[in-house]
Enzyme design. Structure first.
Site, mmCIF file in Angstrom:
data_model
loop_
_atom_site.group_PDB
_atom_site.id
_atom_site.type_symbol
_atom_site.label_atom_id
_atom_site.label_comp_id
_atom_site.label_asym_id
_atom_site.label_seq_id
_atom_site.Cartn_x
_atom_site.Cartn_y
_atom_site.Cartn_z
ATOM 1 N N THR A 246 0.817 -1.049 -0.053
ATOM 2 C CA THR A 246 -0.106 0.109 0.135
ATOM 3 C C THR A 246 0.912 1.131 0.009
ATOM 4 O O THR A 246 2.209 1.238 0.187
ATOM 5 C CB THR A 246 -0.911 0.017 1.302
ATOM 6 O OG1 THR A 246 -0.102 0.499 2.462
ATOM 7 C CG2 THR A 246 -1.760 -1.352 1.445
ATOM 8 N N ASP A 247 0.175 2.452 -0.101
ATOM 9 C CA ASP A 247 0.857 3.636 0.208
ATOM 10 C C ASP A 247 0.696 4.073 1.616
ATOM 11 O O ASP A 247 -0.151 3.271 2.190
ATOM 12 C CB ASP A 247 0.329 4.689 -0.861
ATOM 13 C CG ASP A 247 1.617 5.985 -0.902
ATOM 14 O OD1 ASP A 247 2.186 5.891 -0.169
ATOM 15 O OD2 ASP A 247 1.564 6.586 -1.930
ATOM 16 N N TRP A 248 1.208 5.076 2.042
ATOM 17 C CA TRP A 248 1.044 5.385 3.372
ATOM 18 C C TRP A 248 -0.478 5.419 3.942
ATOM 19 O O TRP A 248 -1.361 6.452 3.764
ATOM 20 C CB TRP A 248 1.497 6.868 3.525
ATOM 21 C CG TRP A 248 1.819 7.590 4.941
ATOM 22 C CD1 TRP A 248 1.028 8.173 5.635
ATOM 23 C CD2 TRP A 248 3.057 7.438 5.745
ATOM 24 N NE1 TRP A 248 1.745 8.741 6.711
ATOM 25 C CE2 TRP A 248 2.807 7.974 6.803
ATOM 26 C CE3 TRP A 248 4.448 6.714 5.295
ATOM 27 C CZ2 TRP A 248 4.180 8.117 7.771
ATOM 28 C CZ3 TRP A 248 5.460 6.944 6.429
ATOM 29 C CH2 TRP A 248 5.285 7.666 7.379
ATOM 30 N N ASP B 42 -2.843 3.501 3.584
ATOM 31 C CA ASP B 42 -4.263 3.649 2.769
ATOM 32 C C ASP B 42 -5.284 2.764 3.266
ATOM 33 O O ASP B 42 -6.258 2.711 2.620
ATOM 34 C CB ASP B 42 -3.912 3.774 1.243
ATOM 35 C CG ASP B 42 -3.348 4.992 0.697
ATOM 36 O OD1 ASP B 42 -4.058 5.913 0.994
ATOM 37 O OD2 ASP B 42 -2.525 4.983 -0.050
#
Length: 765
Positions: free
Chosen positions: A306-308, A310
């Site tokens: 994932t991104d930060w 998310d």
């Protein structure tokens, strides 16, 4: 004989790789059988470094940075965390500190946990080893795209991988393969620009540079790359970060997918997911994109991260999950393998364990995710060599590496206007250097440089030359006057500015022969870079107009991450040079171009708009080009960019002749051979980028684009020298996608163009 030897060697290497792969698979399956559910879930969790640093909170660490043994033990031993990312306190660390910190983490992971599985450490090293003091900083990706130099892109990635490994970090969250179609978007400069083919070509070069052409990331000079952000991240309706996008099936496959598909085929080991929403569905919860398209159709066998925060965002921001636990269920079942949590990791670990026990997430999905995590760790050779020592990397920050960064900056800088050949300037010219970007290393580099927003750059880059310092070094301080006129605020928004000696700058122009006006943006990325006005700021516009009114020639130097609109004063500028975000050696490269030591060769990787409501890419439909003569209406929305994709001048001239095809008709499956003659008709050597575009004159059901880039090659020609450039197209290059996303290669008439030359041919069944 040579062919046979080569074939034998290739088969031998392939057999070794196959045996090695089978051996690793057996080790992974053995580990999986030994692991508890809690240990498996921990491998799927990633935390930020501050969580295990000594400090009063999880959000900041004390200085100097040191690990908190209890916090680290809680994360690694109790919760079995498998990955750590980021720097601490949003600040670059020395190679020595990186080695100290990560080796301590690895020691605990491998000696105090039951199974001794190493962690995998990841950082955003997007234009060099950006979080390491003394590392080599290259131009940001948008500038690299302007260079059109495949070899330099690969070389830059190789150096970044080397210096990242010298920092004891094996995983790089790069490259950005999002299509930079929208100049309003805050991360346009992190992309390779607006063209799918250009992004595809340079993305593969970057993967090969990071991972090696054979993807042997166990080599201690290579890193695991992470493609980002899958998929369509930049295509927001509002032009603002992490806001909704609406992408049709044909547009998704025609424009946004090609670079990712090619990078996956090039062997990239990991991929990061789009933080936004497509067609109403958050991508982190989109099973069709993450499993059906990415893992099944494209055959991606690597790690999906994932991104930060998310997964948490599915609940707290996007509201498709009524709780954090429900958000975890949606994301993991959609195809996420690792969650970048980054702070409160306990709810993820505990919640996912509960979901498996409740039957809401299948154990097969967990095993698949953990298998992918372990596969990357084994490919990186972390089980045998969990650390790489900075002493084993003698070329770190070397003159050789600095030369590569300089070369990239020099080839990326783009000359957009040169009235009466005012450039290059004589070295006895007296110049006024002015503008907010004239004396700033921060603005030369952009964000993701020593810190997230780049605001700490001045602390670490003092040994390099700003534009002002480079010009002084080039022609002597006695020939250079300086007054900023406008400067950036230290507080407020990252791109705000204020008047700072404007009247003094105007007065000083009287003593100069030429004015070098350095304007653009301060550093930003992600949400802090959102804006409501694409025009260059009012203060900088006023400075430009006042200086132009002095009657002295003005060279406008743009230092910006996206094309800020300059049409209010562009006609009053005598020359325009786009530097993008050229890195620590951008000032030196620019000075060499301004004073003729280097002949500029950069080409725009995007369309530079003339007005805020005319942000149309060169890839557009014919209806965008309705002329006033075609009807009774006064069309203000005609295609009218300030500068066109691919534009870029030289100090020499090039002549194109004899655009030829092997024949006038081709059948599907044939190779289409194209050639064109290019001659340097000027009096100095120069590099030229030859762009080949295609146009589908008519298509069934879907309106074709006016033209599309299909090939490019950068050549170097001496004065008077000619070269025949040849391209091989396949008929697959001419396909388009229908409204359902199905690929169609259709018989009919096509045109190919190079510069102002056009040739037509027919494709037949």
């Amino acid at each position: 004989m040579n062919f046979r030897i080569g074939l034998i060697i290739s088969l031998f290497i392939a057999s070794i790789c196959m045996v090695k792969g089978q051996s690793q698979d057996k080790k992974i399956e053995k580990l999986l059988k030994q692991m508890t559910l809690e240990e498996k879930v921990g491998q799927m969790a990633q935390i930020t470094l501050d969580v295990v640093g000594k400090g009063q909170t999880r959000f900041a660490s004390d200085e100097p940075l040191a690990l908190d043994a209890d916090s680290l033990r809680r994360a690694l031993v109790k919760y079995n965390i498998g990955s750590v990312l980021n720097t601490a306190n949003n600040r670059a660390l020395s190679r020595e500190k990186w080695y100290e910190i990560i080796s301590q983490i690895q020691t605990m992971a491998m000696k105090e946990t039951r199974l001794g599985i190493p962690i995998i450490y990841g950082v955003d090293e997007i234009h060099g080893a950006t979080y390491t003091v003394g590392a080599t900083m290259f131009p940001q990706q948008i500038g690299q795209a302007a260079s059109r130099n495949r070899d330099l892109v690969r070389k830059g990635a190789e150096i970044t991988a080397y210096e990242t490994r010298a920092s004891n970090i094996p995983w790089n969250f790069s490259p950005v393969l999002d299509l930079g179609l929208d100049p309003r978007f805050s991360r346009m400069w992190e992309s390779f620009g607006e063209d799918p083919y250009l992004s595809t070509q340079l993305g593969v070069e970057m993967i090969d540079g990071y991972e090696g052409v054979d993807n042997n990331i166990g080599d201690p000079t290579h890193v695991a790359s992470s493609l980002k952000h899958f998929l369509g991240y930049h295509a927001t309706v509002s032009g603002k970060d992490r806001t909704p996008a609406y992408i049709s099936p044909d547009a998704l496959r025609e424009y946004h997918l090609p670079a990712f598909k090619a990078a996956i085929e090039a062997g990239a080991h990991t991929i990061m997911i789009n933080s936004g929403i497509i067609n109403g569905i958050p991508v982190h919860a989109n099973y069709e994109l993450l499993t059906k398209l990415l893992k099944e159709e494209l055959g991606f066998e690597g790690l999906v991260v994932t991104d930060w925060a998310d997964i948490e965002n599915l609940h707290r921001r996007d509201r498709v999950a009524s709780s954090n636990k429900e958000a975890i269920r949606l994301a993991i079942n959609a195809g996420i393998d690792m969650s970048m949590i980054p702070y409160q990791y306990e709810p993820f670990c505990e919640g996912l364990v509960e979901l498996v026990k409740e039957g809401k997430v299948k154990m097969e999905r967990i095993d698949d995710a953990v298998r992918r995590v372990l596969k990357v760790k084994m490919a990186l050779n972390l089980f045998e060599k969990p650390n790489t020592h900075y002493k084993d990397y003698p070329k770190f920050g070397s003159k050789e590496f600095e030369k590569a960064a300089y070369d990239m900056a020099a080839e990326s800088i783009t000359l957009l206007k040169n009235t009466e050949n005012i450039l290059p300037l004589a070295k006895n010219t007296k110049v006024l250097v002015t503008g907010p970007n004239a004396n700033s290393m921060r603005t030369l580099n952009g964000a993701w440089t020593y810190s997230w927003q780049g605001e700490k750059t001045e602390e670490f880059a003092g040994q390099y030359n700003t534009i002002l310092e480079a010009v002084q070094k080039e022609i002597g301080e006695k020939n250079v006057f300086y007054q900023p006129g406008v400067s950036y605020k230290m507080d407020g928004h990252y791109y705000e500015d204020q008047l700072d000696g404007l009247e003094e700058a105007v007065k000083m122009a009287a003593n100069a022969d030429v004015i070098l006006l350095c304007v653009g943006e301060n550093t930003y990325t992600e949400k802090p870079g959102d804006l409501n006005d694409l025009y260059l700021s009012d203060n900088q516009t006023e400075l430009a107009k006042r200086l132009a009114a002095t009657g002295k020639p003005v060279v406008l130097i743009l230092n910006e991450g996206r094309p800020r609109i300059i049409s209010k004063f562009e006609q009053e500028m005598d020359a325009i040079v786009q530097t993008y975000l050229p890195g620590n050696f951008g000032g030196d490269a620019l000075a060499d171009i301004l004073f003729g030591d280097v002949n500029p060769s950069g080409k725009l990787p995007y369309t530079y708009p003339r007005y805020p409501n005319a942000t149309i890419s060169y890839i557009h439909k014919p209806s965008e080009e309705q002329k006033k003569a075609e009807g009774v209406y006064n069309y203000e929305a005609d295609y009218n960019p300030q500068f066109i994709f691919g534009e870029g001048l030289s100090y020499t001239t090039f002549d194109y002749k004899n655009l030829k095809l092997a024949k006038k008709a081709f059948t599907k499956g044939e190779t289409i051979k194209v050639s064109v003659d290019v001659q340097n008709t000027g009096d100095r050597a120069g590099k030229e980028v030859v762009h080949l575009f295609s146009s589908d004159l008519y298509a069934t059901g879907i309106t074709p684009d006016v033209k599309r880039l299909r090939r490019f090659e950068k050549i170097n020609l001496a004065p008077g020298e000619s070269k025949t450039v040849t391209f091989d197209l396949t008929t697959d290059d001419l396909k388009y996608f229908d409204a359902t996303g199905k690929a169609i290669t259709e018989a009919g008439e096509f045109e190919l163009s190079v510069a102002d030359l056009v040739v037509r041919f027919e494709l037949v069944d």
